[in-house]
Motif scaffolding. Structure first.
Motif, mmCIF file in Angstrom:
data_model
loop_
_atom_site.group_PDB
_atom_site.id
_atom_site.type_symbol
_atom_site.label_atom_id
_atom_site.label_comp_id
_atom_site.label_asym_id
_atom_site.label_seq_id
_atom_site.Cartn_x
_atom_site.Cartn_y
_atom_site.Cartn_z
ATOM 1 N N LEU A 162 0.765 -0.866 0.236
ATOM 2 C CA LEU A 162 0.190 0.004 -0.281
ATOM 3 C C LEU A 162 0.565 1.493 0.215
ATOM 4 N N PRO A 163 2.028 1.882 0.703
ATOM 5 C CA PRO A 163 2.725 2.831 0.942
ATOM 6 C C PRO A 163 3.713 3.162 -0.776
ATOM 7 N N ALA A 164 3.791 2.161 -0.691
ATOM 8 C CA ALA A 164 4.415 2.223 -2.806
ATOM 9 C C ALA A 164 2.706 2.379 -3.782
ATOM 10 N N GLU A 165 1.853 1.961 -3.786
ATOM 11 C CA GLU A 165 1.467 2.473 -4.314
ATOM 12 C C GLU A 165 0.698 3.778 -3.931
ATOM 13 N N ILE A 166 0.608 3.894 -2.704
ATOM 14 C CA ILE A 166 0.317 6.044 -2.532
ATOM 15 C C ILE A 166 1.386 6.443 -3.303
ATOM 16 N N GLY A 167 2.646 6.433 -2.985
ATOM 17 C CA GLY A 167 3.943 7.005 -3.346
ATOM 18 C C GLY A 167 3.544 7.105 -4.454
ATOM 19 N N LEU A 168 3.153 6.060 -5.834
ATOM 20 C CA LEU A 168 2.918 6.251 -7.093
ATOM 21 C C LEU A 168 1.534 7.236 -7.488
ATOM 22 N N GLY A 169 1.159 7.558 -6.628
ATOM 23 C CA GLY A 169 -0.302 8.415 -6.135
ATOM 24 C C GLY A 169 -1.288 7.157 -7.173
ATOM 25 N N GLY A 170 -1.456 6.481 -6.906
ATOM 26 C CA GLY A 170 -2.455 5.116 -6.931
ATOM 27 C C GLY A 170 -2.247 3.987 -8.249
ATOM 28 N N ASN A 171 -1.274 3.660 -8.470
ATOM 29 C CA ASN A 171 -0.821 3.472 -9.978
ATOM 30 C C ASN A 171 -0.804 2.180 -9.381
ATOM 31 N N ALA A 172 0.201 1.014 -10.403
ATOM 32 C CA ALA A 172 -0.172 -0.229 -10.396
ATOM 33 C C ALA A 172 1.711 -0.330 -9.567
ATOM 34 N N VAL A 173 1.767 -1.389 -8.753
ATOM 35 C CA VAL A 173 3.479 -1.112 -8.434
ATOM 36 C C VAL A 173 3.986 -2.097 -9.762
ATOM 37 N N GLY A 174 5.291 -2.011 -9.917
ATOM 38 C CA GLY A 174 6.271 -2.890 -10.488
ATOM 39 C C GLY A 174 7.048 -3.744 -9.976
ATOM 40 N N ALA A 175 7.543 -4.513 -10.133
ATOM 41 C CA ALA A 175 8.080 -6.161 -10.464
ATOM 42 C C ALA A 175 9.388 -5.691 -8.727
ATOM 43 N N ALA A 176 10.397 -4.970 -8.811
ATOM 44 C CA ALA A 176 11.136 -3.993 -8.347
ATOM 45 C C ALA A 176 10.335 -4.290 -6.638
ATOM 46 N N ASP A 177 9.069 -3.348 -6.450
ATOM 47 C CA ASP A 177 8.168 -3.215 -5.786
ATOM 48 C C ASP A 177 7.512 -4.589 -4.843
ATOM 49 N N ARG A 178 7.369 -5.583 -5.481
ATOM 50 C CA ARG A 178 6.665 -6.269 -5.500
ATOM 51 C C ARG A 178 7.552 -7.296 -5.085
ATOM 52 N N ALA A 179 8.861 -7.638 -5.421
ATOM 53 C CA ALA A 179 9.527 -8.275 -4.697
ATOM 54 C C ALA A 179 10.008 -7.510 -3.267
ATOM 55 N N ARG A 180 10.283 -6.563 -3.240
ATOM 56 C CA ARG A 180 10.831 -5.764 -1.831
ATOM 57 C C ARG A 180 9.642 -6.318 -0.938
ATOM 58 N N ALA A 181 8.494 -6.228 -1.096
ATOM 59 C CA ALA A 181 7.642 -6.507 0.088
ATOM 60 C C ALA A 181 7.616 -7.406 0.377
ATOM 61 N N ARG A 182 7.354 -9.057 -0.594
ATOM 62 C CA ARG A 182 7.614 -10.336 -0.048
ATOM 63 C C ARG A 182 9.218 -10.452 0.427
ATOM 64 N N ARG A 183 10.400 -9.473 0.386
ATOM 65 C CA ARG A 183 11.289 -9.588 1.519
ATOM 66 C C ARG A 183 11.053 -9.232 2.884
#
Length: 318
Positions: A162-183
């Protein structure tokens, strides 16, 4: 008569004046190397105008500095009032970079309100709170509330993102953010539950998820409002230990933690320093530094002395 003509014999024709070699005529100025010059003060000799690179402030320590570079947060004469109700006033303290500070005091004295003011969620009535980490105008901090406040229609992974999405203005996050969230999910020991929904997680697991979500904002300062207060003692102790491990690790940018708690044992186990607040309007009545290395045991004489002192301070304001 010229000085040269006076050397000719009387009655003889004047002899032509030979050219005098230059070196035969002493010059009025003596070579510099022959006459040592007195030293000229440095300020009298202008230096060439070569632009010098700026010197970092931390490289030249200034005496009696009023704004130490090591501070992450500074609270300056801060106060909050709601109408006729004064929550706290004239609070002054600093939290150093890399420090773990606990705020301890009776219920309703304004600790949580102060924490929200640090996060910029509650306006001050007086004074100021300076956030010194990050670039100017940028607050690299995150807040963990008393309750996990996970969105029930989102999976654990989606909540952490959620914080990454808000930082992108509600846009979909990329693979890098997903990988970081999983870590981060692995870091808080929730690996294997990324696709679970909040109702499928225990209370302790939900608080771990809330911590991972806070760390997803890449915060340097973590504000925690009794995050483990509703958990059983065993789970609370485990999460305290995990929090210390995350804080000390290099897996995140986290440097500084400010935590509100009502537990003296928790404050002593986690903190470098404990600030004890009076009842409302809150003021700081005691500041206790905790030197023993972690893990700290209650039967350690120094730890026992600190616990006794904190209990006495709290009893004095109840």
């Amino acid at each position: 008569m010229s000085a040269v003509a006076s050397f000719a014999p009387r009655g003889a024709a004047p002899m032509p004046t030979p050219p005098v070699p230059t070196q035969a005529v002493p010059m009025p100025t003596v070579p510099t190397q022959a006459v040592p010059m007195p030293p000229v003060p440095a300020q009298a000799v202008p230096m060439p105008t070569v632009p010098m690179p700026p010197v970092p402030a931390h490289a030249v320590p200034m005496p009696h500095a009023t704004t130490p570079a090591a501070d992450s947060l500074r609270v300056r004469d801060a106060g909050i009032r709601f109408g006729e109700l004064t929550v706290f006033e004239h609070l002054d303290f600093a939290v150093g970079e890399g420090e773990f500070v606990s705020l301890l005091g009776p219920s309703g004295c304004g600790k949580s309100t102060l924490l929200k003011a640090m996060a910029g969620l509650a306006p001050l009535s007086s004074g100021a709170i300076d956030v010194c980490s990050g670039r100017p105008g940028e607050r690299r901090m995150a807040l963990v509330f008393q309750k996990p406040l996970l969105l029930p229609w989102r999976t654990l992974l989606e909540n952490v993102l959620l914080p990454a999405e808000i930082g992108l203005g509600g846009n979909a996050v990329g693979a890098a953010d997903r990988a970081r969230a999983r870590r981060l999910i692995e870091l808080v020991r929730l690996g294997g539950f990324a696709d679970a929904y909040p109702h499928q997680l225990s209370g302790g697991m939900q608080q771990r998820a809330a911590l991972a979500r806070a760390l997803m904002s890449d915060a340097e300062i973590l504000l925690m409002d009794e995050p483990f207060g509703a958990l059983d003692e065993l789970t609370r102790t485990t999460l305290n230990e995990e929090l210390l491990q995350i804080w000390r690790s290099s897996a995140t940018r986290l440097k500084t933690v400010v935590m509100v708690t009502h537990s003296i044992a928790e404050a002593v186990a986690l903190s470098d320093r404990v600030l004890v607040f009076s009842s409302r309007p809150a003021r700081i009545i005691d500041t206790v530094s905790i030197a023993p290395e972690q893990p700290r045991q209650p039967d350690d004489p120094e730890v026992a002395r600190i616990i006794k002192r904190l209990r006495a301070s709290i009893r004095a304001v109840l």
